[in-house]
Write an enzyme that holds these catalytic residues in place. Sequence first.
Site, PDB file in Angstrom:
ATOM      1  N   PRO A   9       0.078  -0.937  -0.380  1.00  0.00           N
ATOM      2  CA  PRO A   9      -0.223  -0.298   0.392  1.00  0.00           C
ATOM      3  C   PRO A   9       1.392   1.251   0.315  1.00  0.00           C
ATOM      4  CG  PRO A   9      -0.128  -1.079   2.273  1.00  0.00           C
ATOM      5  CD  PRO A   9       0.518  -2.263   1.425  1.00  0.00           C
ATOM      6  N   ASN A  10       0.692   2.358  -0.654  1.00  0.00           N
ATOM      7  CA  ASN A  10       0.798   3.547  -0.701  1.00  0.00           C
ATOM      8  C   ASN A  10       2.351   3.404  -1.433  1.00  0.00           C
ATOM      9  OD1 ASN A  10      -1.347   4.863   1.081  1.00  0.00           O
ATOM     10  ND2 ASN A  10      -0.429   3.769   3.182  1.00  0.00           N
ATOM     11  N   ARG A  17       3.871  10.906  -1.242  1.00  0.00           N
ATOM     12  CA  ARG A  17       4.032  10.966  -0.062  1.00  0.00           C
ATOM     13  C   ARG A  17       5.654  11.182   0.398  1.00  0.00           C
ATOM     14  NH1 ARG A  17       4.747   4.088   1.556  1.00  0.00           N
ATOM     15  NH2 ARG A  17       4.231   5.208   3.076  1.00  0.00           N
ATOM     16  N   TYR A  22      10.427   9.164   1.270  1.00  0.00           N
ATOM     17  CA  TYR A  22      10.730   8.332   0.906  1.00  0.00           C
ATOM     18  C   TYR A  22      10.935   9.023  -0.946  1.00  0.00           C
ATOM     19  CZ  TYR A  22       7.657   5.765   3.940  1.00  0.00           C
ATOM     20  OH  TYR A  22       7.485   5.471   4.520  1.00  0.00           O
ATOM     21  N   ASN A  73       7.920  -5.292  -1.447  1.00  0.00           N
ATOM     22  CA  ASN A  73       7.900  -4.351  -0.294  1.00  0.00           C
ATOM     23  C   ASN A  73       6.661  -4.005  -0.019  1.00  0.00           C
ATOM     24  OD1 ASN A  73       7.852  -1.996   1.380  1.00  0.00           O
ATOM     25  ND2 ASN A  73       9.056  -0.449  -0.056  1.00  0.00           N
ATOM     26  N   ALA A  76       3.195  -1.491   4.912  1.00  0.00           N
ATOM     27  CA  ALA A  76       2.693  -1.183   6.372  1.00  0.00           C
ATOM     28  C   ALA A  76       2.303  -2.261   6.047  1.00  0.00           C
ATOM     29  CB  ALA A  76       1.397   0.254   6.199  1.00  0.00           C
ATOM     30  N   GLU A  97      13.200  -8.837   1.077  1.00  0.00           N
ATOM     31  CA  GLU A  97      13.149  -7.120   1.115  1.00  0.00           C
ATOM     32  C   GLU A  97      13.975  -6.864   0.882  1.00  0.00           C
ATOM     33  OE1 GLU A  97      12.724  -8.028   5.422  1.00  0.00           O
ATOM     34  OE2 GLU A  97      10.387  -6.577   5.519  1.00  0.00           O
ATOM     35  N   HIS A  99      12.694  -2.055   1.762  1.00  0.00           N
ATOM     36  CA  HIS A  99      12.247  -1.482   1.949  1.00  0.00           C
ATOM     37  C   HIS A  99      13.146   0.252   1.610  1.00  0.00           C
ATOM     38  CE1 HIS A  99      10.394  -3.322   4.411  1.00  0.00           C
ATOM     39  NE2 HIS A  99      10.897  -3.399   4.773  1.00  0.00           N
ATOM     40  N   ARG A 106      13.411   4.463  12.179  1.00  0.00           N
ATOM     41  CA  ARG A 106      12.025   5.356  12.959  1.00  0.00           C
ATOM     42  C   ARG A 106      11.547   4.997  13.702  1.00  0.00           C
ATOM     43  NH1 ARG A 106       9.456   4.962   6.303  1.00  0.00           N
ATOM     44  NH2 ARG A 106       7.747   6.300   7.863  1.00  0.00           N
TER      45      ARG A 106
HETATM   46  C1  DQA Z   1       8.253   1.112   3.938  1.00  0.00           C
HETATM   47  C2  DQA Z   1       8.641   1.422   5.255  1.00  0.00           C
HETATM   48  C3  DQA Z   1       7.334   1.123   5.725  1.00  0.00           C
HETATM   49  O1  DQA Z   1       7.140   0.951   7.460  1.00  0.00           O
HETATM   50  C4  DQA Z   1       6.068   1.600   4.992  1.00  0.00           C
HETATM   51  O2  DQA Z   1       4.467   1.905   6.051  1.00  0.00           O
HETATM   52  C5  DQA Z   1       6.127   1.988   3.915  1.00  0.00           C
HETATM   53  C6  DQA Z   1       6.955   2.338   2.805  1.00  0.00           C
HETATM   54  C7  DQA Z   1       9.134   1.697   3.139  1.00  0.00           C
HETATM   55  O3  DQA Z   1       9.793   1.010   1.614  1.00  0.00           O
HETATM   56  O4  DQA Z   1      10.276   2.344   3.796  1.00  0.00           O
HETATM   57  O5  DQA Z   1       4.824   2.122   3.410  1.00  0.00           O
HETATM   58  O6  DQA Z   1       8.491  -0.506   3.378  1.00  0.00           O
END
Ligand code: DQA
Length: 144
Positions: A9-10, A17, A22, A73, A76, A97, A99, A106
Amino acid sequence: MKILVLNGPNINMLGIREPGIYGRNSFSDLLDLLKETAREAGVEVEQYQSNHEGDLVDKIQAAYGKADGIVINPAAYTHTSVAILDALKAVSIPAVEVHISDVDAREPFRQVSYAGLACEKTIKGRGLEGYREAILYLKEKYGK
Ligand code: DQA
């Protein structure tokens, strides 16, 4: 070699965002980077993004017997989803994985990763470049 890149998501909101966290690159920039990396590594890369947990689970299940590697990735859902963890374990496809941000620097809740328990490697805090590193890692280790 076929690699499935999954984004939660997102991630489609990249560039809009929280650019301080990011970066300013857009989701479309990420898609370009994946295409470029696929060419460079000589692998087939399919990208799928969803804001819905079950869709990501469905996509992982559908990769069984088809994909040779997964870059994920979960965004959340990293910090909440036992369903994604179980799906990754169910298919047993080598997974990395990614990020974009350095989740360890964080909030404490971002330092827990369920999906990561089924991944052989985690790349964090490297921006979009992390996806490239993950694809090259899978190619190097499992490429044919
Ligand atoms: C994320 C880190 C997560 O905590 C966050 O909810 C994201 C992006 C990252 O790519 O840094 O949506 O996965």
